[in-house]
Scaffold this motif. Structure first.
Motif, PDB file in Angstrom:
ATOM      1  N   ARG A  96       4.754 -14.172   8.629  1.00  0.00           N
ATOM      2  CA  ARG A  96       3.527 -14.933   8.891  1.00  0.00           C
ATOM      3  C   ARG A  96       3.108 -14.693  10.332  1.00  0.00           C
ATOM      4  O   ARG A  96       3.923 -14.736  11.256  1.00  0.00           O
ATOM      5  CB  ARG A  96       3.739 -16.425   8.663  1.00  0.00           C
ATOM      6  N   TRP A  97       1.807 -14.452  10.474  1.00  0.00           N
ATOM      7  CA  TRP A  97       1.291 -14.215  11.824  1.00  0.00           C
ATOM      8  C   TRP A  97      -0.164 -14.670  11.859  1.00  0.00           C
ATOM      9  O   TRP A  97      -1.005 -14.172  11.107  1.00  0.00           O
ATOM     10  CB  TRP A  97       1.402 -12.728  12.170  1.00  0.00           C
ATOM     11  N   GLN A  98      -0.446 -15.661  12.710  1.00  0.00           N
ATOM     12  CA  GLN A  98      -1.799 -16.165  12.913  1.00  0.00           C
ATOM     13  C   GLN A  98      -2.492 -16.475  11.581  1.00  0.00           C
ATOM     14  O   GLN A  98      -3.576 -15.956  11.278  1.00  0.00           O
ATOM     15  CB  GLN A  98      -2.610 -15.158  13.750  1.00  0.00           C
ATOM     16  N   ASP A  99      -1.827 -17.306  10.777  1.00  0.00           N
ATOM     17  CA  ASP A  99      -2.371 -17.828   9.517  1.00  0.00           C
ATOM     18  C   ASP A  99      -2.545 -16.774   8.430  1.00  0.00           C
ATOM     19  O   ASP A  99      -3.237 -17.014   7.431  1.00  0.00           O
ATOM     20  CB  ASP A  99      -3.714 -18.542   9.748  1.00  0.00           C
ATOM     21  N   LYS A 100      -1.934 -15.627   8.611  1.00  0.00           N
ATOM     22  CA  LYS A 100      -1.946 -14.592   7.576  1.00  0.00           C
ATOM     23  C   LYS A 100      -0.505 -14.261   7.179  1.00  0.00           C
ATOM     24  O   LYS A 100       0.440 -14.461   7.953  1.00  0.00           O
ATOM     25  CB  LYS A 100      -2.631 -13.318   8.082  1.00  0.00           C
ATOM     26  N   TYR A 101      -0.363 -13.753   5.948  1.00  0.00           N
ATOM     27  CA  TYR A 101       0.933 -13.284   5.469  1.00  0.00           C
ATOM     28  C   TYR A 101       0.904 -11.752   5.423  1.00  0.00           C
ATOM     29  O   TYR A 101      -0.121 -11.155   5.067  1.00  0.00           O
ATOM     30  CB  TYR A 101       1.226 -13.820   4.064  1.00  0.00           C
ATOM     31  N   TYR A 102       2.049 -11.157   5.758  1.00  0.00           N
ATOM     32  CA  TYR A 102       2.152  -9.701   5.776  1.00  0.00           C
ATOM     33  C   TYR A 102       3.393  -9.257   5.002  1.00  0.00           C
ATOM     34  O   TYR A 102       4.448  -9.881   5.095  1.00  0.00           O
ATOM     35  CB  TYR A 102       2.212  -9.178   7.218  1.00  0.00           C
ATOM     36  N   PHE A 103       3.248  -8.170   4.273  1.00  0.00           N
ATOM     37  CA  PHE A 103       4.347  -7.591   3.492  1.00  0.00           C
ATOM     38  C   PHE A 103       4.612  -6.179   4.013  1.00  0.00           C
ATOM     39  O   PHE A 103       3.679  -5.394   4.229  1.00  0.00           O
ATOM     40  CB  PHE A 103       3.971  -7.532   2.014  1.00  0.00           C
ATOM     41  N   ILE A 104       5.886  -5.865   4.203  1.00  0.00           N
ATOM     42  CA  ILE A 104       6.295  -4.528   4.650  1.00  0.00           C
ATOM     43  C   ILE A 104       7.611  -4.188   3.973  1.00  0.00           C
ATOM     44  O   ILE A 104       8.391  -5.085   3.640  1.00  0.00           O
ATOM     45  CB  ILE A 104       6.406  -4.475   6.196  1.00  0.00           C
ATOM     46  N   TYR A 108       4.086   1.059   5.350  1.00  0.00           N
ATOM     47  CA  TYR A 108       2.799   0.462   5.011  1.00  0.00           C
ATOM     48  C   TYR A 108       2.933  -1.061   5.034  1.00  0.00           C
ATOM     49  O   TYR A 108       3.996  -1.600   4.711  1.00  0.00           O
ATOM     50  CB  TYR A 108       2.355   0.883   3.613  1.00  0.00           C
ATOM     51  N   ILE A 109       1.848  -1.757   5.380  1.00  0.00           N
ATOM     52  CA  ILE A 109       1.861  -3.214   5.333  1.00  0.00           C
ATOM     53  C   ILE A 109       0.684  -3.703   4.498  1.00  0.00           C
ATOM     54  O   ILE A 109      -0.317  -2.993   4.302  1.00  0.00           O
ATOM     55  CB  ILE A 109       1.848  -3.870   6.731  1.00  0.00           C
ATOM     56  N   ARG A 110       0.834  -4.938   4.004  1.00  0.00           N
ATOM     57  CA  ARG A 110      -0.231  -5.621   3.280  1.00  0.00           C
ATOM     58  C   ARG A 110      -0.527  -6.929   4.001  1.00  0.00           C
ATOM     59  O   ARG A 110       0.379  -7.552   4.558  1.00  0.00           O
ATOM     60  CB  ARG A 110       0.183  -5.926   1.836  1.00  0.00           C
ATOM     61  N   GLU A 111      -1.785  -7.370   3.930  1.00  0.00           N
ATOM     62  CA  GLU A 111      -2.203  -8.621   4.547  1.00  0.00           C
ATOM     63  C   GLU A 111      -2.896  -9.489   3.505  1.00  0.00           C
ATOM     64  O   GLU A 111      -3.662  -8.987   2.676  1.00  0.00           O
ATOM     65  CB  GLU A 111      -3.174  -8.333   5.696  1.00  0.00           C
ATOM     66  N   ALA A 112      -2.603 -10.807   3.530  1.00  0.00           N
ATOM     67  CA  ALA A 112      -3.229 -11.729   2.582  1.00  0.00           C
ATOM     68  C   ALA A 112      -3.214 -13.139   3.165  1.00  0.00           C
ATOM     69  O   ALA A 112      -2.526 -13.426   4.146  1.00  0.00           O
ATOM     70  CB  ALA A 112      -2.510 -11.688   1.242  1.00  0.00           C
ATOM     71  N   ALA A 172      13.948  -0.109   6.399  1.00  0.00           N
ATOM     72  CA  ALA A 172      14.218  -1.543   6.553  1.00  0.00           C
ATOM     73  C   ALA A 172      13.407  -2.236   7.637  1.00  0.00           C
ATOM     74  O   ALA A 172      13.958  -2.816   8.575  1.00  0.00           O
ATOM     75  CB  ALA A 172      15.716  -1.753   6.809  1.00  0.00           C
ATOM     76  N   PRO A 173      12.062  -2.234   7.533  1.00  0.00           N
ATOM     77  CA  PRO A 173      11.244  -2.926   8.537  1.00  0.00           C
ATOM     78  C   PRO A 173      11.225  -4.437   8.310  1.00  0.00           C
ATOM     79  O   PRO A 173      11.268  -4.910   7.177  1.00  0.00           O
ATOM     80  CB  PRO A 173       9.851  -2.328   8.305  1.00  0.00           C
ATOM     81  N   GLU A 174      11.155  -5.183   9.404  1.00  0.00           N
ATOM     82  CA  GLU A 174      11.089  -6.648   9.342  1.00  0.00           C
ATOM     83  C   GLU A 174      10.146  -7.169  10.414  1.00  0.00           C
ATOM     84  O   GLU A 174      10.121  -6.647  11.537  1.00  0.00           O
ATOM     85  CB  GLU A 174      12.462  -7.278   9.578  1.00  0.00           C
ATOM     86  N   PHE A 175       9.401  -8.217  10.065  1.00  0.00           N
ATOM     87  CA  PHE A 175       8.551  -8.899  11.051  1.00  0.00           C
ATOM     88  C   PHE A 175       9.361  -9.978  11.769  1.00  0.00           C
ATOM     89  O   PHE A 175      10.072 -10.760  11.136  1.00  0.00           O
ATOM     90  CB  PHE A 175       7.364  -9.577  10.357  1.00  0.00           C
ATOM     91  N   HIS A 176       9.193 -10.052  13.085  1.00  0.00           N
ATOM     92  CA  HIS A 176       9.814 -11.127  13.860  1.00  0.00           C
ATOM     93  C   HIS A 176       8.884 -11.519  14.997  1.00  0.00           C
ATOM     94  O   HIS A 176       8.250 -10.660  15.625  1.00  0.00           O
ATOM     95  CB  HIS A 176      11.175 -10.696  14.409  1.00  0.00           C
ATOM     96  N   ILE A 177       8.793 -12.825  15.265  1.00  0.00           N
ATOM     97  CA  ILE A 177       7.957 -13.350  16.339  1.00  0.00           C
ATOM     98  C   ILE A 177       8.876 -13.900  17.426  1.00  0.00           C
ATOM     99  O   ILE A 177       9.709 -14.775  17.168  1.00  0.00           O
ATOM    100  CB  ILE A 177       7.022 -14.462  15.827  1.00  0.00           C
TER     101      ILE A 177
END
Length: 602
Positions: free
Chosen positions: A288-296, A308-312, A341-346
């Motif tokens: 989750r980033w700035q009220d959006k969801y992302y898939f990778i 590749y990433i997706r946003e929704a 093995a990509p991962e989102f982290h804040i």
């Protein structure tokens, strides 16, 4: 009284399910109530595995067990004897004349004790003499049978042979006959009576929970459509847990400007995910980033050469969202082949993608961190900085001859920790181990503490076909850090294990981590999903945790991504096997609510 009986058994390794010897030769549990036929627990998967033996170089010599015997030591403690065998259940010459020893209070958590020496040769069979056992019988490879009295020393937490004596006997007690034909592959090894409290706990813990009721307030007063939407149902489950659920109210034609009392019908909301939600996508992560969801995810479709990433706006919308490439193996000189093995982290308000990459060979895969530029758009490749290789405090690479991958991140107070999988190949392949270190918050590719090993594949289920601990990801709740990780070969034997630590303890001390004896997600858990693993979590607006994972749709199918809600069980631990029909019983999803509409309500 519920009159629970507990069965311990092995499984026949000669099966067509891919349930290997390292799994079959472990202790499984079945339960019976009031004389009914025994039913399997834990999806017919083992719950007690012996620890492997660590060699001088640090690698693990996997072990299995056969002939488990259960008995009661006192009012609160039970004992287990078994025979240690090799990784394929062959005779283990390193444990000649010895019995494996365990204690437990609940048949979920076990303590492996020092083995006891009872004989002089390889033991083939072992029995105990009933519920409150005081004598053990065994048969050695010579064919001779022996018996000895034993007792449990509570001070030393060890079993001892009384007077260190043994006597030869004509035979050992017969294997008990148990009505367990309905348990696939069951080889019974003994049964005992257990209390209602333990029986209830085992059913709650090792039988998949299911929705039993959905409760709403008897009556509510609302002043608007928005206030009505805030009324949640409480979903209750067979294990005694509960969670709040949003309701889709049928209120389109209701006038909220008019005071009135009425019954409003609705349907408890449930997001639906087919499996697979993305073919040829492995190691998925939703962020989750700035009220959006992302898939990778790792891109198996092009053999791991691009990300590749997706946003929704929501997790369900990610299933059909457009994919955009943000990185490939031609963009930078430092990355020339594999991307994994990509991962989102804040961290401190900045978005990062942790991933693995290599210039050329598989044997050179290393961990990298890619930062989003200030005010950048995650969907634009140009808004991502060049990935930086993760280094130790002195600037050296994490390993000079070997691979590092699957790096993840979690935070405790002001400390930023990373855990990852690392595998040495030279001079010997030691298997994949989990490491941890603290990193600089502003530059998370720079470690500020030395790497420490926190896990090795010591159990047969994580050392099955390959000695692997990888794919860690953390959940923090109720004062604990839960670290799920994957083990075994990346095929239908792949599984998810669980480690945990109290949040106030230092995660850099390996002794503070507790590893569960059995995996929490396997090919046995959900029909049609083979080798589930390498998962990650995201929390939605309703406070629900969603598990993104990959599995094979069919044993020979490609690694593909799935999404399922995380249930938290009777112990507060993550349960990854609750399917949609168990999460919400179809007969219970339609609800009605008595509502008073008061337009003047604040």
């Amino acid at each position: 009284m519920k009159n629970y009986q507990l069965l311990c058994y092995e499984r026949d390794p000669w099966n067509d399910e891919g349930y290997d010897a390292k799994l079959s030769h472990s202790m499984h549990l079945g339960i019976s109530q009031n004389g009914a036929a025994f039913k399997e627990l834990n999806h017919n998967y083992g719950v007690l595995f012996p620890k492997g033996i660590e060699k001088d170089d640090g690698s693990i010599d996997a072990k299995t067990l056969i002939q488990p015997c259960i008995f009661q030591i006192n009012d609160t403690t039970f004992g287990i004897f078994a025979i240690q065998t090799g990784s394929k259940a062959e005779n283990d010459l390193t444990s000649k004349g010895e019995l494996l020893c365990f204690t437990t209070e609940d048949f979920v958590h076990y303590q492996q004790l020092s083995s006891i020496k009872v004989g002089n040769d390889v033991i083939l069979e072992v029995r105990v003499d009933g519920q409150m056992a005081q004598k053990v019988f065994w048969r050695e490879v010579s064919g001779k049978c022996y018996a000895a009295s034993f007792w449990f020393n509570a001070d030393t937490q060890a079993f001892e042979i009384s007077g260190n004596e043994q006597s030869e006997v004509a035979t050992i007690p017969n294997q008990p006959k148990v009505a367990a034909e309905n348990i696939d592959g069951c080889i019974p090894r003994g049964e005992i009576s257990i209390s209602d409290a333990i029986g209830d706990y085992l059913l709650n813990k090792l039988d998949e929970p299911y929705n039993t009721a959905n409760e709403l307030p008897k009556e509510v007063t609302v002043g608007s459509q928005q206030e009505l939407e805030e009324v949640k149902a409480v979903a209750k489950y067979s294990d005694g847990t509960e969670t709040n659920k949003r309701v889709d109210w049928y209120s389109r034609n209701i006038d909220f400007t008019k005071p009135q009392s009425l019954t409003i019908k609705g349907r408890i909301h449930q997001d639906h995910f087919i499996f697979p939600m993305a073919l040829d996508r492995a190691d998925p992560c939703i962020g989750r980033w700035q009220d959006k969801y992302y898939f990778i995810a790792t891109n198996d479709a092009d053999r791991n050469h691009s990300l590749y990433i997706r946003e929704a706006d929501s997790v369900p919308e990610l299933v059909t969202a457009q994919e955009v490439k943000i990185l490939d193996s031609n963009m930078y000189d430092t990355i020339g082949n594999l991307l994994w093995a990509p991962e989102f982290h804040i961290i401190d308000g900045q978005l990062f993608v942790f991933h693995s990459a290599t210039i050329d060979r598989f044997e050179d895969v290393q961990s990298y961190v890619m930062a989003l530029k200030p005010n950048g758009n995650p969907m634009l490749a140009s808004d991502w900085c060049e990935p930086k290789r993760v280094v130790k405090p002195n600037g050296d690479p994490l390993i000079k001859q070997g691979i590092t991958l699957d790096m993840t991140e979690f935070q405790i107070d002001e400390h930023i920790y990373v855990t990852w999988s690392q595998r040495q190949f030279v001079p010997n392949d030691l298997g994949a181990w989990l490491y941890i270190a603290e990193v600089d918050a502003a530059h998370p590719w720079q470690m500020i503490s030395e790497p420490v090993v926190i896990a090795k594949p010591i159990y047969g289920w994580e050392n099955n076909r390959a000695p692997v601990n990888e794919g860690p990801f953390a959940i923090q709740r109720n004062g604990k850090v839960y670290l799920t990780y994957s083990g075994a070969l990346i095929d239908d034997s792949y599984v998810v294990g669980l480690m945990q630590i109290d949040r106030e303890l230092s995660p850099l001390d390996p002794e503070n981590w507790q590893k569960s004896n059995y995996p929490i997600l396997t090919s046995n858990t959900v029909a049609g999903e083979f080798g589930p693993g390498h998962n990650a979590y995201v929390i939605d607006d309703d406070g629900h945790y969603w598990n993104s994972y990959h599995a094979h749709p069919g044993k020979e199918g490609p690694r593909s991504s799935g999404i399922r809600r995380v249930h938290f069980d009777v112990d507060g631990e993550p349960d990854l096997g609750m399917t949609e029909d168990l999460d919400l019983k179809p007969q219970l999803v339609n609800v009605a609510l008595q509502v008073k509409i008061d337009p003047k309500k604040d």
